[in-house]
Enzyme design. Structure first.
Site: not given
Length: 252
Positions: A232, A135
């Site tokens: 998130e 990521e």
């Protein structure tokens, strides 16, 4: 209809992980994910998942002192131990993904270190049916983080050629790094393994800030994505009080 996963690293973080899983179910989430679950016995997590019927989408390798270990030269043994820990724990709780965190590093040696550790991770994870995610993180929240753009992540994925290596596309990070979310999503959709979101710039709930998530979520549906999207974000208080977006956006 858009499905959502509760990231329990931020949501209901005051609760023990099994209770946070139950809270996510009660709130209407379709799945869960978390950051570092290792202090909770896997059996307790499994009991909560079985009770709620939710799936654990993903966990992270431990962060160490620097947002991860996998690109940090000289810490290869620690990085492999972190991967082993994540694969063992993830396989016990039926996790779909493991996010291998790279750490703060730069340069060719760091690149080679990261690639070598990812080769180890993908091989280990493939034995238990888990995919590995990498990521890009934005420099404001993670200064000096090794993986700093979607193009860099895509190049590493192409270099390894492992079928179980994918990109974690966090709309929050990508917007802060480079923007142009819909074009990036379309370009990288074949190699995206999971999508996350939060408002920009404050990383709060998705019904505020500069990103029109009603449009983004519809676009994601239109290009064929049907897995739960990872919430998130930081609720900045009681999680339940931050969920007014969930009913509205999940109907799309």
């Amino acid at each position: 209809m858009t499905k959502f996963s509760a990231n329990l690293g931020f949501l209901w973080s005051e609760l023990a992980l099994p209770d946070a899983i139950r809270a996510a179910k009660d709130a209407g989430f379709d799945a869960v994910e978390c950051h570092f679950p290792y202090e909770t016995p896997a059996a307790e997590v499994n009991d909560a998942l079985a009770e709620t019927g939710l799936k654990m989408l993903g966990i992270n390798t431990i962060a160490g002192n620097s947002y991860g270990l996998a690109a940090m030269c000289g810490l290869e043994s620690e990085a492999k131990a972190a991967i082993d820990q994540a694969v063992a724990y993830g396989s016990q709780i039926g996790a779909k993904h493991i996010h291998v965190m790279a750490g703060v590093a730069n340069g060719e040696k760091a690149h080679q270190c990261f690639v070598t550790n990812l080769q180890y991770a993908t091989a280990s994870a493939s034995e238990v049916g888990i995919s590995i995610l990498i990521e890009p993180l934005n420099p404001r929240d993670a200064p000096g983080y090794f993986l700093s753009s979607t193009a860099q992540a895509a190049a590493i994925i192409a270099e390894l050629g492992a079928p179980n290596l994918k990109m974690m596309f966090d709309c929050y990070h990508v917007q802060l790094i480079e923007g142009n979310l819909t074009s990036r999503l379309k370009e990288f959709m074949p190699i995206i393994g999971h999508i996350q979101f939060a408002s920009v710039p404050d990383r709060g709930p998705p019904n505020s800030g500069e990103i029109n998530y009603s449009h983004i979520f519809q676009y994601i549906n239109d290009i064929g994505w049907n897995s739960p999207l990872g919430a998130e974000y930081r609720p900045n208080g009681d999680t339940a009080a931050s969920l007014d977006w969930l009913l509205e956006l999940s109907a799309r």
